[in-house]
Enzyme design. Structure first.
Site, PDB file in Angstrom:
ATOM      1  N   ASN A   7     -17.785  17.507  27.177  1.00 52.26           N
ATOM      2  CA  ASN A   7     -18.952  16.627  26.695  1.00 52.26           C
ATOM      3  C   ASN A   7     -19.238  16.648  25.230  1.00 52.26           C
ATOM      4  O   ASN A   7     -20.174  17.548  24.917  1.00 52.26           O
ATOM      5  CB  ASN A   7     -20.206  16.728  27.510  1.00 52.26           C
ATOM      6  CG  ASN A   7     -21.154  15.664  27.375  1.00 52.26           C
ATOM      7  OD1 ASN A   7     -20.769  14.976  26.580  1.00 52.26           O
ATOM      8  ND2 ASN A   7     -22.315  15.838  28.307  1.00 52.26           N
ATOM      9  N   ARG A  90     -15.942  13.441  29.083  1.00 48.46           N
ATOM     10  CA  ARG A  90     -17.026  12.491  29.258  1.00 48.46           C
ATOM     11  C   ARG A  90     -17.025  11.432  27.888  1.00 48.46           C
ATOM     12  O   ARG A  90     -17.035  11.754  26.777  1.00 48.46           O
ATOM     13  CB  ARG A  90     -18.608  12.945  29.279  1.00 48.46           C
ATOM     14  CG  ARG A  90     -19.431  11.949  29.393  1.00 48.46           C
ATOM     15  CD  ARG A  90     -20.759  12.634  29.209  1.00 48.46           C
ATOM     16  NE  ARG A  90     -21.991  11.449  29.333  1.00 48.46           N
ATOM     17  CZ  ARG A  90     -22.852  11.460  28.254  1.00 48.46           C
ATOM     18  NH1 ARG A  90     -23.040  12.455  27.608  1.00 48.46           N
ATOM     19  NH2 ARG A  90     -23.683  10.406  28.542  1.00 48.46           N
ATOM     20  N   HIS A 180     -24.955   6.260  32.626  1.00 49.78           N
ATOM     21  CA  HIS A 180     -25.376   7.117  33.613  1.00 49.78           C
ATOM     22  C   HIS A 180     -24.604   6.910  34.874  1.00 49.78           C
ATOM     23  O   HIS A 180     -24.654   7.265  35.864  1.00 49.78           O
ATOM     24  CB  HIS A 180     -26.775   7.160  34.164  1.00 49.78           C
ATOM     25  CG  HIS A 180     -27.654   7.805  33.082  1.00 49.78           C
ATOM     26  ND1 HIS A 180     -28.928   7.403  33.031  1.00 49.78           N
ATOM     27  CD2 HIS A 180     -27.613   8.915  32.335  1.00 49.78           C
ATOM     28  CE1 HIS A 180     -29.837   8.039  32.254  1.00 49.78           C
ATOM     29  NE2 HIS A 180     -28.854   9.142  31.707  1.00 49.78           N
ATOM     30  N   ARG A 241     -37.578   6.770  24.261  1.00 48.63           N
ATOM     31  CA  ARG A 241     -36.959   5.515  24.145  1.00 48.63           C
ATOM     32  C   ARG A 241     -37.886   4.595  24.817  1.00 48.63           C
ATOM     33  O   ARG A 241     -38.681   4.824  25.959  1.00 48.63           O
ATOM     34  CB  ARG A 241     -35.687   5.250  24.811  1.00 48.63           C
ATOM     35  CG  ARG A 241     -34.561   6.049  24.181  1.00 48.63           C
ATOM     36  CD  ARG A 241     -33.296   5.926  24.894  1.00 48.63           C
ATOM     37  NE  ARG A 241     -32.549   7.254  24.706  1.00 48.63           N
ATOM     38  CZ  ARG A 241     -31.573   7.517  25.728  1.00 48.63           C
ATOM     39  NH1 ARG A 241     -31.215   6.647  26.879  1.00 48.63           N
ATOM     40  NH2 ARG A 241     -30.981   8.791  25.876  1.00 48.63           N
ATOM     41  N   GLU A 385     -22.630  15.815  37.144  1.00 51.47           N
ATOM     42  CA  GLU A 385     -21.322  14.903  36.223  1.00 51.47           C
ATOM     43  C   GLU A 385     -20.270  15.647  36.007  1.00 51.47           C
ATOM     44  O   GLU A 385     -19.308  15.216  36.154  1.00 51.47           O
ATOM     45  CB  GLU A 385     -22.227  14.257  35.069  1.00 51.47           C
ATOM     46  CG  GLU A 385     -23.319  13.242  35.483  1.00 51.47           C
ATOM     47  CD  GLU A 385     -24.139  12.971  34.331  1.00 51.47           C
ATOM     48  OE1 GLU A 385     -23.728  12.086  33.380  1.00 51.47           O
ATOM     49  OE2 GLU A 385     -25.050  13.531  34.152  1.00 51.47           O
TER      50      GLU A 385
END
Ligand code: ADP
Length: 400
Positions: A7, A90, A180, A241, A385
């Protein structure tokens, strides 16, 4: 079969080496401060560690160091890199080009790089890492790209289009992509398995709540709508955010503060959300502590997040014409039992009733937390993940 999962970000390279015979983690770690120094932290399944400063001008040197710690010294776990059957990466943005996990070629790397305009923070570093990995690890080791957006490519047009002039979509590819996806796919399948049901027969609302948060409506195993949009800024209020706001507020605030588009983007991505509203922290644990001490803005930020989650569950039940299960995952979803309890309160109209005793104190493990007489099952499902990336990578190289 051993699979390395990568990743990569602009200054970091997180990795996990998995033994796919039993899906166990052999070693994991992070090369960070790429381009501004360099540091590697590496841990093996036996608890051996490497924790040293290095010199990482680019991703290439980080990969070289990774090969070194995996194959030499006290914390080595491989005799040679030939033991690795494939590398799974990823990748954040696959847009409409990649709707599934894909074997990496030079053309694919270029396409990922070309999508950088849609995901400037992520895709270019992914391309750099893919090129460096090929050079350092081996030309012949297959590399596989697993896209955050791919799972959401099943959304119907009416869900992914924005009400902007159609040319914005045609010329500039402005639409909802959703993110996601790897997590939502992993947890919704894990939930179906835990329920002993075929995912094709289930209507699920999947709540991934962490520093970044998104909620997805999964019908018959397919994403049909999701809260993140063109970028991961949309949807819920997150750590830093702002989530969904009236677009006119963006132009208004930019004018008031004299901000350029980039400065405004920074304001909404890094200074807003739970941090911006509370003025305390972006971290849910700090916020909960401040709320317990009576901090009004921390209480408000927590209430806003809970309200948004509830609204998404209700609206997704409406578009699916029903609901079989709600799942919570991510750092907040897996651990914050008070939030799960608040979200699920007063939802009996929808058929949701929590078993408060089971939910209370339950952190980070797979469990059904709804009451036996709840029409809709509610579950905590830890996400993984890296494991899904490794499973996809294995499946692709085996069927090559
Ligand atoms: P990311 O989106 O960066 O992967 P995570 O999924 O790790 O983030 O989630 C981080 C969030 O989870 C933080 O807000 C953190 O406070 C929250 N969190 C982690 N552990 C707990 C806990 N035990 N109780 C409450 N919140 C937690």
């Amino acid at each position: 079969m051993k699979i390395l999962v990568i990743n990569a970000g602009s200054s970091s390279l997180k990795y996990q080496l998995l033994n796919m015979d039993d899906e166990s983690v052999i070693a994991k770690g992070n090369c960070d401060r790429i381009g501004i120094g360099g540091h590697i932290k590496h841990t093996t399944f036996e608890g051996k560690t490497v924790d040293v400063d290095c010199d990482f001008p680019t991703h290439t040197e980080a990969f070289e160091k990774l090969v070194e710690v995996l194959t030499t010294g006290d914390a080595a776990v491989l005799k040679s890199m030939d033991e690795i059957s494939a590398v799974g990466h990823r990748v954040v943005q696959g847009a409409e080009i990649f709707n599934k996990t894909t074997l990496v070629t030079d053309e694919v790397i270029q396409q990922i790089d070309d999508l950088s305009e849609l995901a400037p923070v992520h895709n270019h570093p992914h391309a750099l890492a893919l090129r460096a990995c090929k050079k350092v690890i081996s030309e012949s080791t297959p590399q596989v790209a697993v896209f955050d957006t791919a799972f959401h490519q099943t959304m119907p047009e009416k869900a992914f289009m924005y009400g902007l002039p159609y040319e914005c979509y045609e010329k500039y590819h402005v639409r909802k992509y959703g993110f996601h996806g790897t997590s939502h796919r992993f947890v919704s399948q894990a939930l179906a398995d835990a329920m002993g049901k075929d995912i094709k027969d289930l209507k699920i609302v999947s709540c991934h709540l962490g520093n970044g948060s998104s909620i997805t409506a999964v019908e018959g195993g397919k994403s049909i709508d999701t809260s993140m949009g063109f970028t991961p800024l949309d949807g819920l209020l997150m750590g830093t955010r702002c989530g969904a706001i009236d677009a006119s507020a963006v132009t208004y605030v930019a004018k008031k503060l004299g901000y350029s588009p980039d400065e405004m983007s920074d304001y909404m991505n890094k200074k807003s959300g739970l941090l911006g509203v509370s003025g305390v922290s972006s971290d849910n644990r700090d916020l909960t502590a401040a709320a317990h001490e009576g901090n009004k803005r921390a209480i408000l930020a927590g209430e806003m997040l809970r309200y948004e989650i509830k609204k998404h569950i209700g609206s997704y039940a409406a578009i699916m014409n029903g609901l079989d299960a709600v799942l919570f995952t991510g750092g907040i979803g897996e651990n914050s039992y008070d939030l799960r309890s608040d979200v699920c309160r007063d939802m009996d109209y929808l058929g949701i009733k929590l078993d408060e005793k089971v939910n209370d104190g339950l952190c980070g493990k797979l469990a059904k937390i709804s009451a036996p007489d709840s029409k809709v099952e509610v579950w905590v499902v830890p996400t993984n993940e890296e494991l899904l990336i490794a499973r996809d990578t294995k499946a692709l190289v085996e069927n090559k």
